[in-house]
Design an enzyme around this catalytic site. Sequence first.
Site, short mmCIF file in Angstrom:
data_model
loop_
_atom_site.label_atom_id
_atom_site.label_comp_id
_atom_site.label_asym_id
_atom_site.label_seq_id
_atom_site.Cartn_x
_atom_site.Cartn_y
_atom_site.Cartn_z
N ASP A 226 -15.48 -1.64 2.34
CA ASP A 226 -14.70 -1.65 3.61
C ASP A 226 -15.52 -1.44 4.85
OD1 ASP A 226 -12.93 -2.06 5.31
OD2 ASP A 226 -11.12 -0.92 4.50
N LYS B 85 -4.08 4.72 -1.76
CA LYS B 85 -5.00 5.48 -1.00
C LYS B 85 -5.37 6.64 -1.78
CE LYS B 85 -5.45 2.57 2.72
NZ LYS B 85 -6.51 2.17 3.01
N ASP C 235 -8.26 3.04 -3.00
CA ASP C 235 -8.92 2.91 -1.74
C ASP C 235 -9.41 4.40 -1.22
OD1 ASP C 235 -10.26 2.44 0.61
OD2 ASP C 235 -8.57 1.62 1.63
N LYS D 67 -11.91 -7.49 7.36
CA LYS D 67 -10.83 -7.50 8.22
C LYS D 67 -11.33 -8.12 9.52
CE LYS D 67 -9.19 -3.06 5.94
NZ LYS D 67 -9.10 -1.75 6.26
N THR E 24 0.65 -1.24 -0.13
CA THR E 24 0.12 0.00 0.02
C THR E 24 0.79 1.13 -0.05
OG1 THR E 24 -1.68 -1.10 1.40
CG2 THR E 24 -1.84 1.38 1.20
N GLU F 191 -12.29 0.58 -3.84
CA GLU F 191 -12.69 0.13 -2.48
C GLU F 191 -13.26 1.41 -1.57
OE1 GLU F 191 -10.36 -1.34 1.49
OE2 GLU F 191 -9.50 -1.55 -0.31
N ASP G 227 -0.42 -6.45 4.45
CA ASP G 227 0.99 -5.64 4.24
C ASP G 227 1.36 -4.83 5.51
OD1 ASP G 227 -0.66 -3.77 3.62
OD2 ASP G 227 0.72 -2.89 2.18
N ASN H 18 -11.27 5.27 1.44
CA ASN H 18 -11.50 5.47 2.84
C ASN H 18 -12.90 6.37 3.04
OD1 ASN H 18 -8.42 4.69 3.07
ND2 ASN H 18 -9.84 3.53 4.35
#
Length: 342
Positions: A240, A160, A187, A264, A133, A215, A318, A189
């Site tokens: 997520d 990200k 991602d 997760k 990442t 994501e 990771d 977020n």
Amino acid sequence: MKITSISFKKTLYSYFEPFTISLGSHEEQENVEVCVKLKNGIEGYGEASSLFVISGETAAMLEKLHQTVEDILIGKDVESYANLFHDLQTLRATPAIKAAIEFAIVDAFCKQFNMKPYQFFGGSKNTLETDKTVGIENLENTIKKVKRIYDEGFRKIKIKVGRDVKNDIERVVKSKEVSPQASFIVDANQGFTPKEAVEFAKALYAEKVDVVIFEQPVNRYNIEGMRFVRFNSPYPVAADESVFTKYDALKLVREDAVDFINIKLMKSGLSDAMSIVHIAQAANIGLMIGCMGESSIGIRQSIHFAAGTGAFLYHDLDSHLSLKEESFRGDFVQDGPFIILE
């Protein structure tokens, strides 16, 4: 074999470099290690790793649950793990510590019967390929890090995004140029509006960027927005932060809002994670597995779960590679992007 003691140990790690996502920046990670000890001396290990802006948990909060966990587990038989998992549902508001304890129970159970946790979960395989990442950085640093990761052999790279659509597009497009054979997970977020997310995805598609997962493009509670992005994005959309529990997963499936779910263990605990796997498989929804800020002792949990079930198309495991104090405890070998269970 009965559980005789449970210990918690708070451990502070530092990131090699500040790690930034749309929700904020982080320089340190504080985790809680868990040890479940049986009457015959066998010990099982787990780790809780939380991020307050995502799950509302802190290590200090989790540490205070020690007495509660002892009250639930001491004197109970580890071979009756299903009953223990049921009793641990009282910790559903703190899924990270629930995951750590559940895995420690499984670890102790497996040692009792001379088996590996991945075999307990189904034994599908013992090797995984993970991505690596890159946080939100300026363009120069993003390109530098993507090139370094690509040169290390990673062919799945997670970037990200979610703070500035125009800059994010440029960062991902330029990343493609220095990693021509890589595919990307992008991602946000929760950082985009639905309209911004679609604009972002279509811009990358026009540049022929190989994005395998888009994501959490929008706010976790905006299920209608997730569905809008899913049906207007050229790339598969994954939830997520929208999925903590099996009930969250069921709602998203019913609303036809996602192509993938990112499980997760730190969000769901082990028992709910298994239920989410079954829900996704029944609904033909793809699965990826991710992490928070686990060290190797914590990332081991997700490695065994993913390898054993064989349920995941993509692996984002990771976090241990970013921690300065990491000493690589556990029963796996890291060879570039490949993780091999011993």
